[in-house]
Structures are given as structure tokens and as C-alpha cells.
Scaffold this motif. Sequence first.
Motif, PDB file in Angstrom:
ATOM      1  N   GLY A   1      58.432   5.850 -55.037  1.00 52.32           N
ATOM      2  CA  GLY A   1      59.526   5.990 -55.989  1.00 52.32           C
ATOM      3  C   GLY A   1      60.867   5.657 -55.372  1.00 52.32           C
TER       4      GLY A   1
ATOM      5  N   LYS B   1      65.331   6.361 -62.309  1.00 50.89           N
ATOM      6  CA  LYS B   1      63.970   6.866 -62.179  1.00 50.89           C
ATOM      7  C   LYS B   1      63.120   6.455 -63.379  1.00 50.89           C
ATOM      8  CE  LYS B   1      61.142  10.903 -61.495  1.00 50.89           C
ATOM      9  NZ  LYS B   1      61.004  12.332 -61.354  1.00 50.89           N
TER      10      LYS B   1
ATOM     11  N   SER C   1      62.127   2.921 -62.950  1.00 53.15           N
ATOM     12  CA  SER C   1      61.097   2.762 -61.920  1.00 53.15           C
ATOM     13  C   SER C   1      59.732   3.095 -62.483  1.00 53.15           C
ATOM     14  CB  SER C   1      61.357   3.700 -60.743  1.00 53.15           C
ATOM     15  OG  SER C   1      62.546   3.363 -60.121  1.00 53.15           O
ATOM     16  N   ILE C   2      59.658   4.216 -63.189  1.00 53.91           N
ATOM     17  CA  ILE C   2      58.363   4.641 -63.721  1.00 53.91           C
ATOM     18  C   ILE C   2      57.884   3.658 -64.776  1.00 53.91           C
ATOM     19  CG2 ILE C   2      57.237   6.465 -65.058  1.00 53.91           C
ATOM     20  CD1 ILE C   2      58.828   8.466 -63.404  1.00 53.91           C
TER      21      ILE C   2
ATOM     22  N   LYS D   1      51.347   6.610 -63.257  1.00 59.47           N
ATOM     23  CA  LYS D   1      52.629   6.122 -62.744  1.00 59.47           C
ATOM     24  C   LYS D   1      53.508   7.234 -62.185  1.00 59.47           C
ATOM     25  CE  LYS D   1      53.938   5.639 -67.547  1.00 59.47           C
ATOM     26  NZ  LYS D   1      54.224   4.757 -68.647  1.00 59.47           N
TER      27      LYS D   1
ATOM     28  N   TYR E   1      54.615   7.468 -58.255  1.00 58.84           N
ATOM     29  CA  TYR E   1      56.049   7.521 -57.949  1.00 58.84           C
ATOM     30  C   TYR E   1      56.319   8.467 -56.785  1.00 58.84           C
ATOM     31  CZ  TYR E   1      61.070   8.012 -58.834  1.00 58.84           C
ATOM     32  OH  TYR E   1      62.430   8.013 -58.710  1.00 58.84           O
TER      33      TYR E   1
END
Lengths: 372, 322
Positions: A162, A182, A185-186, A197, A201
Amino acid sequence: MAKDGNYISAKESRRISRENRKITSEIEKKRKRKHIPESEYVTQMKDPDNCVEFDNVQTHYFTDIGTVKAVDGVSFSVPKGKTVGIVGESGCGKSVTSLSLMQLVQRPSGQTVGGEIRFDSGEKVINVVNAPEKVMRELRGNQMAMIFQEPMTSLNPVFRIGDQVDEEIALHFPKWTKEQVKARSIEMLGMVGIANKEGVYKMYPHELSGGMRQRVMIAMALSCDPKLIIADEPTTALDVTIQAQILDLLRELKSRIGSSIMLITHDLGVVAEMADLVVVMYAGRVVEKGTATEIFKDPRHPYTVGLMKSKPVVGKHVKQLYSIPGNVPNPVDMPNYCYFRDRCERCTEECKGAYPPMVKLTDTHYVSCYDI
Amino acid sequence: MENVVEVKDLKKYFPIKGGFFGGVTGYVKAVDGVSFSIPAGTTMGLVGESGCGKSTTGRTILRLIEKTDGSILFKGEDVSAMDKKKLRELRTKMQIIFQDPYSSLSPRLPVGEIIGEAVREHGLVSKEEYQDYITQIMKDCGLQSYHKDRYPHEFSGGQRQRICIARALALNPDFVVCDEPVSALDVSIQAQIINLLWKLQEDRKLTYLFISHDLSVVEHISDSLGVMYLGNMVETGKTNDIFAEPLHPYTKALFSAIPMPDPEIKRERIILEGDIPSPANPPEGCKFHTRCKYCMACCKEKAPEMKDMGNGHCVCCHLYDR
């Protein structure tokens, strides 16, 4: 010349390195100027449909045993939304070509000394060769992203997945809040087909398998919707079944975000499945380029023909595999005739002359050989 | 034809140590009941994804690692029951070629010594003939005699693999395990090495166990084939039969994933979902059921047994239960 072609005396080596320093420090000085006027690196595309145009690019390594012309006059272009496959054996300069485009060649010994690499970044067309570091930083990651060969070594083992994906997104979108980053990213991890996911992370790279790590690498590369994805042997370290997964993923993502792909590989099978256009490189030069059908159905250069014949194909039986005789020539001080001459079966009188020019066969198919 | 190697129900479990006192907390079942036999002078290919236990199988046969259970017969003799002296004699008859020619050669020994060390140690030839013998072996493997005094770092990948092959063949073995011998090499060099292995097999009547994950290479070199998944053999038979008609769903998926160097062929690809499960904690029943699209109720409970579908083509799948 001593008994061995590679041998040089210490004195000679010192002289070469002194000369190299002179050349490289001059280039470095030019590159490190505080204010580089925009006129030096903003140009025009020859064809507006192209994403990248390589025009006679020369990337040399100034080593203590002489100048290695890793990339020596390479010209080809990557059209928008297409996949270009670059094939060749190890050491033929395919990776250095992509590194030149990213301006990631190991400086100061490696330098792009000539030619132009024009990259269409949307607003401006930038000649990467002369672009200052500041401009490059905006291009890298944002506009062009690279997927490296070894997912095992390209991820940092001491940071969580992550954090590593976040870092890139936060750099390119500085105004975003932590939560936004965040979430993105996920979302990216989900997009590349990682089921768990949120779990991934929080994981470290060693907890993932090779295929999963390559997916993370792809997620990182795609996180800023780049115009160009450079995939440097993305599946070489993976099993066939995982390779099929990754290739499918790349194909799907390409059509979804509409970017171009530069696929560097030595596997002809992968190229045939993925690429629209194929560039065959040998010893730092392009020997043949064309559409995938042209290259695979009607290869003209003896090296391309040899490569095709030497690969075993399922369902096609031969008594003995064809093998190209000899080895790749020594990259230091290349001869001025065709580099493939000494290994070529179709060598003629003409081949003793200068390096063969690119001959146009069709609008897309070019080959650099006298005997066609 | 006489079988050179016969493997029956071979098992190799690696213990997992853990806990406060470092006790054994579980086992990685790297090879879990594998049986096959290789007739003299033929090549058997062993394919599968990484981590499926193909290399472990090869090494266990040579007794480079000790088996957990099962039997290995080499020309009718039980390899695992041999004492040290007998085993030492056997070492000259069974050899291995490793995957990575960059790390499997000692950087401090000249090539002549790398190839000849074992020959001298086993006293295969007299002192007078020694040099000629090494030269001959090198020549057979496509190396020049003046390479003898050079060190491995002076050679390219393809030539190093030739050195590895020469080292294995110098002992005049009957059986050679080739553990991914061409995976680290370029396409054009790959072809040279495969041709060399072919030629040597014809000249010396060698028997190969050819381990690889590259199916196109395996198809070209092997007479019979074994497909492994997570420590089990899922399909065995003649190479031509398996490639003509793969039976096991895993074999089918594996074959459909091979990229073909022809842009006009558009095949239906079977994409396997997910990764290979951990061999420390394999799924119940058929080990492949987590990724299999034909998965039935019985697959989750009962492990399938090997069934002969004719002509020595065996498959291990509930789909073929009758």
C-alpha cells in the motif's frame, strides 16, 4: 591487438577513461544548466497519430574498454493506442532503448548522444533527449510508466504494498488527501485483478507470489493513467499460466484506458499475441520492422528468419532445430559493415560494403539488408 | 525395452519448523506420490508450474535429497537402500545438468578442471589418457581445447551451459537429469543446446529426464511426458498423445496458455484463476479443484486415482470415472 580481442593495457585503459570523462562531463554540464530554454526541447511530431517517435537515437556507454554503442541509430514510432513489440536477444539494446525514452540510462557513463525521441504529452511535444530533469519528472509516471522485468527485485521489501502504491499516487497528485490516495490505490489493486485488495494493501512484497507482485507493479504503473506503458519483459519470470493471465490483463487495461504499449521481450510467441507492430533489433540497430503479420508471415531479414526458425513450435515437428551459427559480435568498436554478416548464410559480395540502409518494402515494412 | 529408472509412489516432505522450541509444525508436501518409469535411450519430459515439485523429483531420484517414502529403482537396483560405497559408484552413472549456468560453475576453477575433477576422482581413465579424454569430451560438446585453461566468467551463457553438459557427460553416465537446461538462455542459443542434447543422446544412448516449464521445448525433445501439479502427477503418456489430446483440465489450460508465434491464430484460451495453492496446506480431495472449471462435488472430497485411457495415456481426474 594482443592475442585476445578484449585485452587492452592499463595505460590504454587510462587514456580511454580520460577521454570518456572529457566527453561525458561536457554533456553533463550542458544538461545541468539552471535554465534550459523551452525551445531546446519542445518540438513538433512528424505524425500527430504517434505517441512516441524515435528518430535515429544513439545511446552510448563510455566504458574503460571503449565506447559501447548500445543503441546505434534506432528509428521507429509507437502509434497512439497500439502495441509495439521490440524483439531481440539479450544485449541487443532493447532495454536501453526504453531506458533512453525514460531518461533512466545510468549516467554519466551512459549518454544519449544523438537523435531525437519525440513524446506527445498532450499539450506539448517534448524531445526527451534534451529535456531537463524537471520536465522528465513530470513525464515519468504521469505520462509514461514502466513495468520492470523482475517483480521480485523491483518492489521494496521493507515497505508495505500500500505504501509503495500510495507514494507514486501522492507524488503525482500532491493536492489529494491521504484518504483519497488510499482509495485510489485500492481501486488500482482491484483493477489489476487482485481479489483481496484491502488485504494486499497491508501486505509486504514477500507475502505475494510472482504473478501477484507483477500485478502490483502493473497497478503502480497504471495508477496515473499514463499515455504510454513500457513493459520490459513483463512475463519472463512467470509461469505460462500466470503469463497468460498477465497478458490478458495488459490487453484489457490497454483498451480501457486507451494507452499505447511498448512491449520489450525475447519471446516471439508473446509478441505475436500482443503486438500490432514489431521491431526486430540486433546489436543496437533495428534490422527489420513492420506489422505483426508482415514480420511473422513474411520475414525478410536473415536474422528474423533465423529467430523464427530456431524457436520450437508446438505441433510442428522438425528433425533438428535451426540454430544461428556464431555469437553476437563484441559490442566494443563494432565493424562498419553489416553486423550480422559473419553469421549470415545469405551473405553476398555487396555485404562487404557499408552497413545496409533501411529499405522500404511496404508502407509499414522496412528491412535493413542487401539481399531481399 | 528395459527401464533405466523406475519411480514408485515417491514422496518427499520437507518439515516446517516453528514455534518456541523449533519443533516440526507441519510438512511441505513437495512430491506426494509420483510414479513413472523411463525406458532406456528415451527422454521423459516433466512439466508444471514453478513450485509443483518437478525439480525436487529430479533431485530425489539422484539422492541429492533423501526421499520420505516410495521406491526408486535404477536398472533394477534400489537407489535409496545403497550404502555409501555403492552410491559413490552409482554417481558416475547418474548425472544432472542444472538450470542456471551462471551459478552452477565454480568461478575459481579453470574449465578443464571443472570437467575433469570428477573423472580423476573416480579414476575413470588412466593418467596418460586423461588430457585427451577431457579434450574429446569438450569437442563433443562444442568447446575448443584451448578453452581448458579459461575460467567460467570468460564464457557466454550458451558456452557455460555446454561446460555444464560436458561436466555431466565426462563421467559417461547412462541417465541424465536436465533441470531446466535452456530456461536461462536466448532463443538462438536454446536451439544450439537442444540440438547438442539430441546429438549426444544419439551418440551415447543416453536417457534423459527433462524438466522444464517451456512446453514447446519439452514437446520437441521428449518421447514421454509427465504433467505435475502440486506434487502429484496429473497426466502421463506419450508426448504425441498428450499434445494431440490433453485430457486433464490442468493440462488443457497449460497448453492453451502457450503463446504461439503466429499473429493470425486466435485460440480460445483457458485462463486459470488465481495462483497455485501452497503445498504446505494443499486443498482436500483433488488438489486442482480450486482452479478447475469442471469441479464437481466428489472432487472436493475424494482424491482421484490414475486411470489408463489406453496406449499408456494415464490421467488422474474424476471426469474420466466410469
